[in-house]
Motif scaffolding. Structure first.
Motif, PDB file in Angstrom:
ATOM      1  N   PHE A   1       6.208  13.289  27.082  1.00  7.77           N
ATOM      2  CA  PHE A   1       6.667  12.164  27.422  1.00  7.77           C
ATOM      3  C   PHE A   1       8.600  12.111  27.295  1.00  7.77           C
ATOM      4  O   PHE A   1       8.821  12.109  26.261  1.00  7.77           O
ATOM      5  CB  PHE A   1       6.123  11.076  27.147  1.00  7.77           C
ATOM      6  CG  PHE A   1       4.881  10.935  27.737  1.00  7.77           C
ATOM      7  CD1 PHE A   1       4.418  10.383  28.994  1.00  7.77           C
ATOM      8  CD2 PHE A   1       3.847  11.237  26.839  1.00  7.77           C
ATOM      9  CE1 PHE A   1       3.113  10.201  29.308  1.00  7.77           C
ATOM     10  CE2 PHE A   1       2.391  11.191  27.149  1.00  7.77           C
ATOM     11  CZ  PHE A   1       2.284  10.697  28.562  1.00  7.77           C
ATOM     12  N   SER A   2       9.222  12.230  28.356  1.00  6.58           N
ATOM     13  CA  SER A   2      10.654  12.185  28.095  1.00  6.58           C
ATOM     14  C   SER A   2      11.018  10.689  27.900  1.00  6.58           C
ATOM     15  O   SER A   2      10.237   9.722  28.042  1.00  6.58           O
ATOM     16  CB  SER A   2      11.360  12.675  29.553  1.00  6.58           C
ATOM     17  OG  SER A   2      10.876  11.976  30.550  1.00  6.58           O
ATOM     18  N   GLY A   3      12.071  10.535  27.581  1.00  6.71           N
ATOM     19  CA  GLY A   3      12.508   9.056  27.319  1.00  6.71           C
ATOM     20  C   GLY A   3      13.181   8.971  25.905  1.00  6.71           C
ATOM     21  O   GLY A   3      13.352   9.869  24.957  1.00  6.71           O
ATOM     22  N   TRP A   4      13.525   7.805  25.457  1.00  5.22           N
ATOM     23  CA  TRP A   4      14.360   7.483  24.192  1.00  5.22           C
ATOM     24  C   TRP A   4      13.387   7.382  23.107  1.00  5.22           C
ATOM     25  O   TRP A   4      12.668   6.236  23.301  1.00  5.22           O
ATOM     26  CB  TRP A   4      15.309   6.243  24.351  1.00  5.22           C
ATOM     27  CG  TRP A   4      16.361   6.102  23.515  1.00  5.22           C
ATOM     28  CD1 TRP A   4      16.013   5.491  22.131  1.00  5.22           C
ATOM     29  CD2 TRP A   4      17.702   6.232  23.424  1.00  5.22           C
ATOM     30  NE1 TRP A   4      17.142   5.417  21.136  1.00  5.22           N
ATOM     31  CE2 TRP A   4      18.077   6.088  22.030  1.00  5.22           C
ATOM     32  CE3 TRP A   4      18.530   6.812  24.259  1.00  5.22           C
ATOM     33  CZ2 TRP A   4      19.381   6.070  21.650  1.00  5.22           C
ATOM     34  CZ3 TRP A   4      19.853   6.938  23.988  1.00  5.22           C
ATOM     35  CH2 TRP A   4      20.280   6.561  22.561  1.00  5.22           C
ATOM     36  N   PRO A   5      13.271   8.148  22.292  1.00  8.45           N
ATOM     37  CA  PRO A   5      12.236   8.099  21.076  1.00  8.45           C
ATOM     38  C   PRO A   5      12.586   6.999  20.121  1.00  8.45           C
ATOM     39  O   PRO A   5      13.922   6.482  19.889  1.00  8.45           O
ATOM     40  CB  PRO A   5      12.137   9.371  20.471  1.00  8.45           C
ATOM     41  CG  PRO A   5      13.688   9.785  20.589  1.00  8.45           C
ATOM     42  CD  PRO A   5      14.275   9.305  21.857  1.00  8.45           C
ATOM     43  N   ILE A   6      11.645   6.154  19.981  1.00  7.53           N
ATOM     44  CA  ILE A   6      11.944   4.917  18.860  1.00  7.53           C
ATOM     45  C   ILE A   6      11.448   5.564  17.315  1.00  7.53           C
ATOM     46  O   ILE A   6      10.286   5.980  17.238  1.00  7.53           O
ATOM     47  CB  ILE A   6      11.092   3.632  18.991  1.00  7.53           C
ATOM     48  CG1 ILE A   6      11.187   3.315  20.430  1.00  7.53           C
ATOM     49  CG2 ILE A   6      11.215   2.563  18.082  1.00  7.53           C
ATOM     50  CD1 ILE A   6      12.730   3.057  20.986  1.00  7.53           C
ATOM     51  N   ASP A   7      12.297   5.983  16.538  1.00 14.97           N
ATOM     52  CA  ASP A   7      12.337   6.445  15.308  1.00 14.97           C
ATOM     53  C   ASP A   7      12.053   5.555  14.066  1.00 14.97           C
ATOM     54  O   ASP A   7      12.979   4.569  14.114  1.00 14.97           O
ATOM     55  CB  ASP A   7      13.380   7.506  15.206  1.00 14.97           C
ATOM     56  CG  ASP A   7      13.332   8.465  16.032  1.00 14.97           C
ATOM     57  OD1 ASP A   7      12.371   9.282  16.093  1.00 14.97           O
ATOM     58  OD2 ASP A   7      14.631   8.910  16.401  1.00 14.97           O
ATOM     59  N   VAL A   8      11.152   5.943  13.175  1.00 13.46           N
ATOM     60  CA  VAL A   8      10.976   4.969  11.840  1.00 13.46           C
ATOM     61  C   VAL A   8      11.259   6.180  10.704  1.00 13.46           C
ATOM     62  O   VAL A   8      10.639   7.156  10.731  1.00 13.46           O
ATOM     63  CB  VAL A   8       9.427   4.400  11.994  1.00 13.46           C
ATOM     64  CG1 VAL A   8       8.895   3.933  10.721  1.00 13.46           C
ATOM     65  CG2 VAL A   8       9.295   3.709  13.145  1.00 13.46           C
ATOM     66  N   ARG A   9      11.904   5.500   9.863  1.00 15.43           N
ATOM     67  CA  ARG A   9      12.152   6.226   8.540  1.00 15.43           C
ATOM     68  C   ARG A   9      11.132   5.685   7.489  1.00 15.43           C
ATOM     69  O   ARG A   9      11.133   4.708   7.110  1.00 15.43           O
ATOM     70  CB  ARG A   9      13.476   6.039   8.096  1.00 15.43           C
ATOM     71  CG  ARG A   9      13.809   6.699   6.681  1.00 15.43           C
ATOM     72  CD  ARG A   9      15.100   6.770   6.303  1.00 15.43           C
ATOM     73  NE  ARG A   9      15.716   7.945   6.813  1.00 15.43           N
ATOM     74  CZ  ARG A   9      16.880   8.027   7.844  1.00 15.43           C
ATOM     75  NH1 ARG A   9      17.032   6.915   8.343  1.00 15.43           N
ATOM     76  NH2 ARG A   9      17.363   9.025   8.467  1.00 15.43           N
ATOM     77  N   TRP A  10      10.276   6.592   6.950  1.00 14.26           N
ATOM     78  CA  TRP A  10       9.333   6.205   6.015  1.00 14.26           C
ATOM     79  C   TRP A  10      10.029   6.529   4.517  1.00 14.26           C
ATOM     80  O   TRP A  10      10.567   7.630   4.404  1.00 14.26           O
ATOM     81  CB  TRP A  10       8.265   7.090   6.096  1.00 14.26           C
ATOM     82  CG  TRP A  10       7.350   6.471   7.486  1.00 14.26           C
ATOM     83  CD1 TRP A  10       7.351   7.426   8.566  1.00 14.26           C
ATOM     84  CD2 TRP A  10       6.197   5.931   7.300  1.00 14.26           C
ATOM     85  NE1 TRP A  10       6.444   6.740   9.438  1.00 14.26           N
ATOM     86  CE2 TRP A  10       5.720   5.866   8.590  1.00 14.26           C
ATOM     87  CE3 TRP A  10       5.370   5.196   6.310  1.00 14.26           C
ATOM     88  CZ2 TRP A  10       4.699   5.104   9.269  1.00 14.26           C
ATOM     89  CZ3 TRP A  10       4.191   4.428   6.663  1.00 14.26           C
ATOM     90  CH2 TRP A  10       3.683   4.395   8.012  1.00 14.26           C
ATOM     91  N   ASN A  11       9.608   5.603   3.658  1.00 17.28           N
ATOM     92  CA  ASN A  11       9.980   6.090   2.131  1.00 17.28           C
ATOM     93  C   ASN A  11       8.751   5.838   1.368  1.00 17.28           C
ATOM     94  O   ASN A  11       8.533   4.755   0.821  1.00 17.28           O
ATOM     95  CB  ASN A  11      11.064   4.932   1.840  1.00 17.28           C
ATOM     96  CG  ASN A  11      11.467   5.115   0.349  1.00 17.28           C
ATOM     97  OD1 ASN A  11      11.425   6.173  -0.116  1.00 17.28           O
ATOM     98  ND2 ASN A  11      12.078   4.334  -0.172  1.00 17.28           N
ATOM     99  N   LEU A  12       8.302   7.111   1.266  1.00 16.04           N
ATOM    100  CA  LEU A  12       7.158   7.040   0.422  1.00 16.04           C
ATOM    101  C   LEU A  12       7.274   7.140  -1.317  1.00 16.04           C
ATOM    102  O   LEU A  12       7.817   8.322  -1.546  1.00 16.04           O
ATOM    103  CB  LEU A  12       5.954   8.051   0.947  1.00 16.04           C
ATOM    104  CG  LEU A  12       5.835   8.341   2.333  1.00 16.04           C
ATOM    105  CD1 LEU A  12       4.911   9.440   2.748  1.00 16.04           C
ATOM    106  CD2 LEU A  12       4.764   7.158   3.091  1.00 16.04           C
ATOM    107  N   LYS A  13       6.783   6.316  -1.838  1.00 14.39           N
ATOM    108  CA  LYS A  13       6.628   6.373  -3.284  1.00 14.39           C
ATOM    109  C   LYS A  13       5.560   7.203  -3.566  1.00 14.39           C
ATOM    110  O   LYS A  13       4.649   7.229  -2.826  1.00 14.39           O
ATOM    111  CB  LYS A  13       6.626   4.971  -3.962  1.00 14.39           C
ATOM    112  CG  LYS A  13       7.843   4.016  -3.659  1.00 14.39           C
ATOM    113  CD  LYS A  13       7.684   2.766  -4.365  1.00 14.39           C
ATOM    114  CE  LYS A  13       6.467   1.947  -3.938  1.00 14.39           C
ATOM    115  NZ  LYS A  13       6.664   1.370  -2.283  1.00 14.39           N
ATOM    116  N   PRO A  14       5.475   7.620  -4.906  1.00 13.23           N
ATOM    117  CA  PRO A  14       4.368   8.555  -5.442  1.00 13.23           C
ATOM    118  C   PRO A  14       2.939   7.997  -5.046  1.00 13.23           C
ATOM    119  O   PRO A  14       2.732   6.719  -5.617  1.00 13.23           O
ATOM    120  CB  PRO A  14       4.677   8.957  -6.696  1.00 13.23           C
ATOM    121  CG  PRO A  14       6.138   8.974  -6.880  1.00 13.23           C
ATOM    122  CD  PRO A  14       6.414   7.831  -5.793  1.00 13.23           C
ATOM    123  N   GLY A  15       2.088   8.583  -4.323  1.00 10.12           N
ATOM    124  CA  GLY A  15       0.806   8.047  -4.071  1.00 10.12           C
ATOM    125  C   GLY A  15       0.897   7.422  -2.515  1.00 10.12           C
ATOM    126  O   GLY A  15      -0.453   7.050  -2.078  1.00 10.12           O
TER     127      GLY A  15
END
Length: 719
Positions: free
Chosen positions: A324-338
């Protein structure tokens, strides 16, 4: 401070009576605001004031109406986290109005303006802090939006006067994935934080749209006090330890989960497998198996990841995801160990499997599929510290079986026969016309002349909003996007009277009237736009009128102004005319407004064109071309001009040292031929069906008024 019990008194008034008072105040005030007592500083149910704003959070019933919340429906026990519902209140304690961003669509979405979309907009403006019974924070992998400029520029704005409030119902488990909150059974406390757009976001909005109200929005943060609640049952969620994990790679590991509709899981026949044509959801689980934090960026819904499917014989099954074209909504994940991130897949490729049987599936998750650079070549997205590679999930079995009629029946949500009536402005029944119905079950329901004076029955209605498109003689055609039906009740749609538009069709050959010509709807836009929508039906649009014996055409259902684009001025229409006489060519008409009289419109005879292509033998071997007859559409905006054309391959024949071609059945007007004499393969580009002129293309244009012969095209142009 401890959470306030259910029967606590406010200002010496029992809680239920207090909220009844609030409801009364809500009814007599504006829908977006609630007035409160003047002695606000003694009410400790609010959190601390921040830049003129304070916030309160209250647990309410999951049955609370999001549009008109019932302030008296308090509860602090929920059956599961899906039912968890809060009423959040933002109160202006300053001496000046405050402009807040809300959770309704703004003017960027004209067809949905004012409609609630808390699921999508809520997590952009609110976040929750949950603690358990011992006061320890509830563990949740950290995530936040990368950019909110485009989203918040389209959010609704609400000017809150001093002493007034903006109430918003939040259901955190229903927030768009992956920003939603899922809590197991237990006792909890929660506080909510409202955050306006950042100063950087406001500056960006002001840069592009300086007059937008969003550019003047409140840019700070305000937090509520805590509220206590409990959840009785655990969510039906997969245990990460039960998943089949793929190989670890640079500290990350991935697994695949299928989300199967409940009607399949509750199949009383316990038939093995999933019925074909079932919309199976796919979720990726990404786990940090290292001893250090890892960040990565992903869209709110994954796409462009590769699915690998094999059947029981080990043979590869070709499937592909929908993009699907369009403006993507991006999320940054910050995963701690586990920590584990859950990534929803937008259109799972496995739903393309067409044969019953046993399959094995794994995915390649492409966390490096989108990379951006600035003008100097420096990477700007993702950030350099983000994890950027391909992660492979573990292999999961998948069984499909043939679909049955019983599957179709069980797949339907609760439904009923809806009752619909169309009336005029004074309530008089509309006696004829046609309409299209789009609902949760029926994607389209349309019959000509189906509008009747009595009620119209529509099967398979649900309580979810439906779409109705209507066109009735004497009334403005209209689209209604949020029509609600209820069992046993009649839904009434009111139509506006129309001002008829007219013209008369005459033959340019002998001046006689043209009767029986079909006037097909082609396109619609507004007077002040710079471009219009693409005509989705092309020249095969629905017939809106037929010329009478005198050639007269009356279009008696045009809108004066499209209500979803009021600021763009009068509605403009374009039509395609199909004469009934075999010797007359089709014709485009427009722009045309409601109430306008175009007078006499002349239609000409068909035109034929014959021509030749000259050049060296190499030129002729390389030659390829497309032709079309563009229709120029214009608005009242000086920049409002665009073309519609259906380009087709120019068929040629070799005739000695030249190529010849012949085109028949053309209408008077302009003919475009876009050709290329360069080395093959030629690079071509199309806007929908219209060929664009590329850098190495040659454009030849001919004005057609009568049959034309010997159009000669050379590498230098028209000879």
């Amino acid at each position: 401070m401890d959470a306030i019990p259910l029967r606590t008194e406010f200002f010496g008034v029992p809680r239920l009576a207090f909220w009844a008072l609030i409801l009364a105040l809500l009814i007599i005030s504006t829908p977006a605001s609630v007035a409160f007592a003047d002695d606000q500083e003694v009410d400790e149910t609010y959190g601390p004031e921040s830049h003129g704003l304070r916030c309160r959070i209250v647990t309410v019933s999951s049955e609370t109406d999001d549009e008109s919340p019932d302030f008296t429906g308090g509860t602090d026990v929920f059956s599961d986290s899906d039912q968890l519902t809060f009423l959040v209140e933002l109160n202006n304690v300053s001496d000046k109005p405050i402009t807040l961003l809300g959770v309704r669509y703004g003017e960027n979405y004209p067809t949905a303006k004012g409609k609630l979309n808390t699921r999508f907009l809520g997590p952009h403006l609110f976040d929750f802090q949950f603690t358990d019974e011992q006061g320890e924070p509830v563990q949740r992998a950290e995530r936040f939006f990368v950019s909110q400029f485009m989203v918040l520029s389209g959010a609704s704005t609400h000017e809150i006067d001093p002493g007034e409030s903006l109430p918003i119902v939040l259901r955190p488990a229903k927030f768009i994935q992956p920003t939603h909150y899922v809590l197991p059974a237990g006792k909890y406390r929660a506080k909510v934080r409202y955050r306006g757009p950042s100063e950087e976001t406001v500056a960006e909005i002001a840069k592009h749209w300086p007059d937008k109200a969003q550019a003047k929005a409140w840019t700070h943060e305000v937090t509520s006090r805590e509220v206590a609640f409990s959840i009785a049952a655990d969510p039906a969620a997969v245990n990460p330890s039960d998943l089949v994990w793929g190989p670890a790679k640079d500290g990350l590991q991935a697994a695949l989960e299928y989300r199967i509709p409940g009607y399949v899981l509750e199949d009383p026949t316990e038939a093995p497998g999933i019925p074909l044509k079932t919309n199976v959801g796919v979720v990726f689980h990404v786990k940090n198996v290292s001893d250090k934090p890892i960040t990565f960026v992903s869209e709110t819904s994954r796409q462009d990841d590769r699915a690998h499917v094999r059947n029981a014989n080990g043979e590869k099954v070709n499937v592909s995801g929908t993009f699907f074209s369009g403006w993507p909504i991006d999320v940054r994940w910050n995963l701690k160990p586990g920590d584990v991130a859950t990534l929803n897949v937008l259109a799972p490729a496995i739903n393309q499997i067409k044969e019953p049987g046993e399959y094995s599936v794994h995915y390649d998750i492409r966390l490096n599929s989108r990379v951006s650079h600035d003008a100097d070549g420096n990477q700007t997205f993702p950030a350099k510290q983000d994890w950027q590679d391909v992660l492979t999930t573990g292999v999961m079995p998948l069984v499909f079986r043939a679909r049955t009629i019983d599957d179709d029946v069980r797949a339907k949500p609760p439904h009923f026969v809806g009752k619909l009536q169309f009336v005029g402005e004074n309530g008089e029944p509309v006696t004829s016309g046609a309409f299209t119905f789009r609902g949760e079950i029926q994607s389209k329901y349309h019959k000509d002349r189906i509008i009747k004076p009595e009620l119209v029955s529509i099967p398979d209605c649900t309580t979810k909003p439906s779409g109705v498109t209507v066109r009735a003689d004497g009334f403005e055609e209209a689209i209604f996007y949020d029509v609600k039906f209820a069992e046993g009740k009649t839904t009434v749609i009111k139509l506006k009277p129309a001002a008829p538009a007219r013209f008369r069709l005459l033959s340019s050959i002998d001046g006689s009237p043209i009767s029986g010509a079909k006037v097909r709807y082609f396109n619609k836009t507004s007077a002040q736009t710079t471009v219009g929508p693409y005509p989705s039906d092309g020249i095969e649009g629905p017939v809106w009128a037929i010329s009478d014996d005198d050639g007269a055409v009356i279009l008696n259902s045009l809108q004066k102004i499209n209500p979803y684009y009021e600021k763009q001025g009068a509605a403009l229409y374009y039509f395609y005319i199909e004469p009934s006489q075999a010797d007359l060519a089709p014709h485009f008409i427009g722009p045309l407004k409601a109430g306008q009289d175009l007078g006499n419109v002349k239609l000409g005879a068909f035109v034929e064109v014959s021509g030749e292509v000259h050049g060296t033998p190499q030129d002729l071997d390389r030659f390829a071309a497309e032709w079309d007859q563009p229709f120029v559409q214009k608005t009242e905006n000086p920049d409002g001009t665009w073309l519609y054309a259906n380009s087709q391959r120019l068929k040629t024949q070799r005739d000695g040292a030249k190529l010849t071609f012949q085109l028949t059945g053309l209408r008077p007007g302009k003919l475009r031929i876009i050709s290329n004499f360069g080395p093959r393969p030629h690079k071509t580009s199309h806007s929908y069906s219209r060929r664009e002129v590329g850098e190495t293309d040659l454009l030849v244009e001919v004005d057609l008024e009568k049959p034309t012969t010997k159009v000669v095209i050379t590498p230098e142009g028209l000879k």
